[in-house]
Design an enzyme around this catalytic site. Structure first.
Site, PDB file in Angstrom:
ATOM      1  CB  SER A 131      -0.975   0.013   1.175  1.00  0.00           C
ATOM      2  OG  SER A 131      -0.430  -0.563   2.302  1.00  0.00           O
ATOM      3  CG  HIS A 143      -3.341  -1.116  -2.894  1.00  0.00           C
ATOM      4  ND1 HIS A 143      -3.760   0.166  -2.628  1.00  0.00           N
ATOM      5  CD2 HIS A 143      -3.115  -1.699  -1.693  1.00  0.00           C
ATOM      6  CE1 HIS A 143      -3.798   0.334  -1.323  1.00  0.00           C
ATOM      7  NE2 HIS A 143      -3.405  -0.764  -0.731  1.00  0.00           N
ATOM      8  CD  GLU A 161      -5.415   2.604  -5.112  1.00  0.00           C
ATOM      9  OE1 GLU A 161      -5.987   3.671  -4.866  1.00  0.00           O
ATOM     10  OE2 GLU A 161      -4.368   2.255  -4.524  1.00  0.00           O
ATOM     11  CG  ASN A 213      -3.882   4.377   1.402  1.00  0.00           C
ATOM     12  OD1 ASN A 213      -4.992   4.420   1.921  1.00  0.00           O
ATOM     13  ND2 ASN A 213      -3.132   3.291   1.392  1.00  0.00           N
TER      14      ASN A 213
END
Ligand code: NAI
Length: 512
Positions: free
Chosen positions: A128, A149, A161, A199
């Site tokens: 991540s 991800h 992702e 994120n």
């Protein structure tokens, strides 16, 4: 691949998963449910078998709920085999690692796998926070290394992702993207960069709530209530921080902040740092922003005020029009002066109050700069047509009677009111503007396209609407004004405006 019949995935028949912890176990289940043969490995003895037992139980539970047939559950469980030697990955078409978040460990693993697997094997990392370009460094076939991800829990959350490092090949990207679709996930392509999409773009959700708190704007429960009921977020920022764990969230914030060379956009909060140091980590430690098991307290009821029979629409805006329509529908007469607001905000006169839509300035500042009496600022709501709640703030020179007039208007149209302190940008205005600003910069920097950013935010963090869609719908001029004024007030580069947001605003175009 045919999920219904459980035949093997068209892209990848044999999938290796390395690391059988939270994520690896979930990813193995996802691939097996899609029909792939899965080999699962963990450096810790017994971990892979324990994960298989947990997955078998989870699949049985899904069958009991009718989400799949008993036969599908049994077949999917049987497709995952634990292996004890990396050499067993020799025939894998795809290997996904979900081991410890450590660059050296991931590089070493893929270097070993390159000597074990065939030339065509694709290597995916579920990292991540680590650069996919860095993970591929030193490999013979960096074009085969991709980020894949998943979000936790992997069997449930639909987003993946699909991340390209600088040397990742199109073929690897295309195949991993296609596989994610076959596995019933929604892939979003992005470029390897700190935080990828979610994120990174989600950071202001926590960051702005923490800043409102630190500026004395409102208490934790009020900020959360306004985020839920006026912002349309499923959970408030503080409830969510308590759920995620303040330490886990702080680690992500620090990782993104450091990776961007301490860009103030991502600067962590001292309050959060202090709470983590004091082991106030949220639900898991029994205390975070709230105490558990009590949880989120019931906030005080809204104040009352006299219902108006008439309001004046002093300066108009697209952002305020839906509220004005709602006021008219409630039988309150609206007198319009038909003057547009230059900042896309808008103002109403209600009794003694000048009700100004939040443009990033405090009520006291608006009263002073625009020479207006009794200013009360109205925070943005995600949708004024439906909102159950709004936040209001009075200027330092605003009378109590004027505040009551503003409150009365909202009570007359059955909208609850939270009174907050006179903090620039209020709660929802700054949050939505900052989410859109970060999303716009991600698009400008070609991390992902606009549709990808919106999809990732809807599926990765459950936002009702993508940040760019919201900005287009509410108005780029207003979002830009909120950012400009916040930057002016705080002197903080954090609020610098994305060039893409400005270009689209100047061109009268939309972000999407
Ligand atoms: P975890 O700690 O639950 O599981 C990691 C597993 O990998 C452990 O069972 C450990 O024994 C094993 N392991 C460690 N080093 C190994 C090695 N060299 N070879 C083989 N096995 C090894 O961790 P988690 O949460 O599953 O995270 C795994 C990866 O997924 C990390 O890169 C993390 O950043 C990423 N990630 C985690 C998410 C989360 O919410 N937990 C979400 C998305 C990504």
């Amino acid at each position: 691949m045919n999920v219904a019949t459980g035949s093997a995935s068209a892209q990848f028949q044999i999938v290796g998963v390395i690391g059988a912890g939270t994520m690896g176990a979930g990813i193995a289940q996802v691939a097996a449910q899609a029909g792939c043969s899965v080999k699962l490995f963990d450096a810790r003895d017994g971990a892979a078998n324990a994960a298989i037992t947990r997955n078998t139980e989870a699949l049985k539970a899904l069958a009991a709920k009718g989400k799949l047939s008993a036969e599908e559950a049994t077949n999917a469980a049987a497709r995952v085999k634990s292996v004890v030697d990396l050499n067993d990955f020799h025939d894998c078409d795809l290997v996904i690692e979900a081991i410890v978040e450590d660059l050296g460990a991931k590089q070493t693993l893929f270097k070993t796998l390159e000597t074990v697997c065939g030339d065509g094997t694709i290597f995916a990392s579920n990292t991540s926070s680590i650069s996919i370009t860095a993970i591929a460094a030193g490999l013979t076939r960096p074009e085969h290394v991709v980020g894949m991800h998943f979000f936790n829990p992997a069997p449930i959350l639909p987003l993946v992702e699909v991340v390209a490092g600088q040397l990742t090949g199109d073929d690897a990207m295309n195949r991993v993207e296609a596989a994610a679709r076959e596995w019933k996930k929604t892939p979003v392509r992005c470029k390897s960069s700190p935080g990828f999409i979610v994120n990174r773009v989600a950071r202001p959700f926590y960051g702005e709530a923490l800043r409102v708190l630190e500026a004395g704007g409102a208490d934790v429960a009020t900020i959360d209530l306004v985020l839920r009921e006026a912002g349309g977020f499923k959970m408030g920022a503080f409830e969510l921080l308590d759920l995620i764990g303040l330490d886990v969230n702080l680690a992500v914030t620090k990782s993104v902040w450091n990776a961007y060379f301490q860009d103030s956009r991502f600067r962590p909060s001292l309050t959060q740092e202090e709470m983590v140091a004091g082991r106030m980590l949220g639900r898991k430690s029994g205390r975070g922003f709230y105490s558990y098991p009590e949880g989120v307290p019931t906030p005080p009821a809204s104040p009352f005020g006299p219902a108006p029979t008439m309001v004046q629409y002093l300066t108009e805006s697209d952002a305020l029009d839906p509220l004005v329509d709602r006021i008219k529908a409630a039988g309150i007469k609206v007198q319009s002066r038909k003057e547009d607001d230059p900042y896309g905000a808008g103002q109403l006169r209600v009794g003694n109050a000048t009700l100004c839509l939040n443009d990033g300035r405090s009520a006291t500042q608006i009263a002073f700069e625009d020479d207006l009496p009794n200013v009360v600022t109205l925070d943005l709501a995600r949708d004024f047509t439906l909102t159950r709640r709004v936040a209001l703030a009075r200027g330092d020179a605003t009378t109590t009677a004027a505040l009551a007039d503003a409150v009365g208007l909202f009570r007359a149209i059955s909208v609850e009111v939270s009174i907050i302190d006179d903090v620039p940008g209020m709660i929802i205005g700054r949050t939505l503007a900052m989410l859109a600003n970060e999303g716009a910069d991600a698009v400008l920097q070609k991390v992902a396209d606009a549709a990808g950013v919106d999809t990732a935010m809807k599926l990765g963090v459950n936002h009702l609407e993508g940040p760019l869609e919201t900005a287009d719908r509410i108005g780029l001029t207003l979002f830009n004004a909120i950012l400009v004024n916040l930057e002016g007030h705080t002197g903080d580069d954090r609020y610098r405006q994305s060039l893409l947001l400005q270009r689209k605003m100047w061109a009268g175009a939309s972000l999407r």
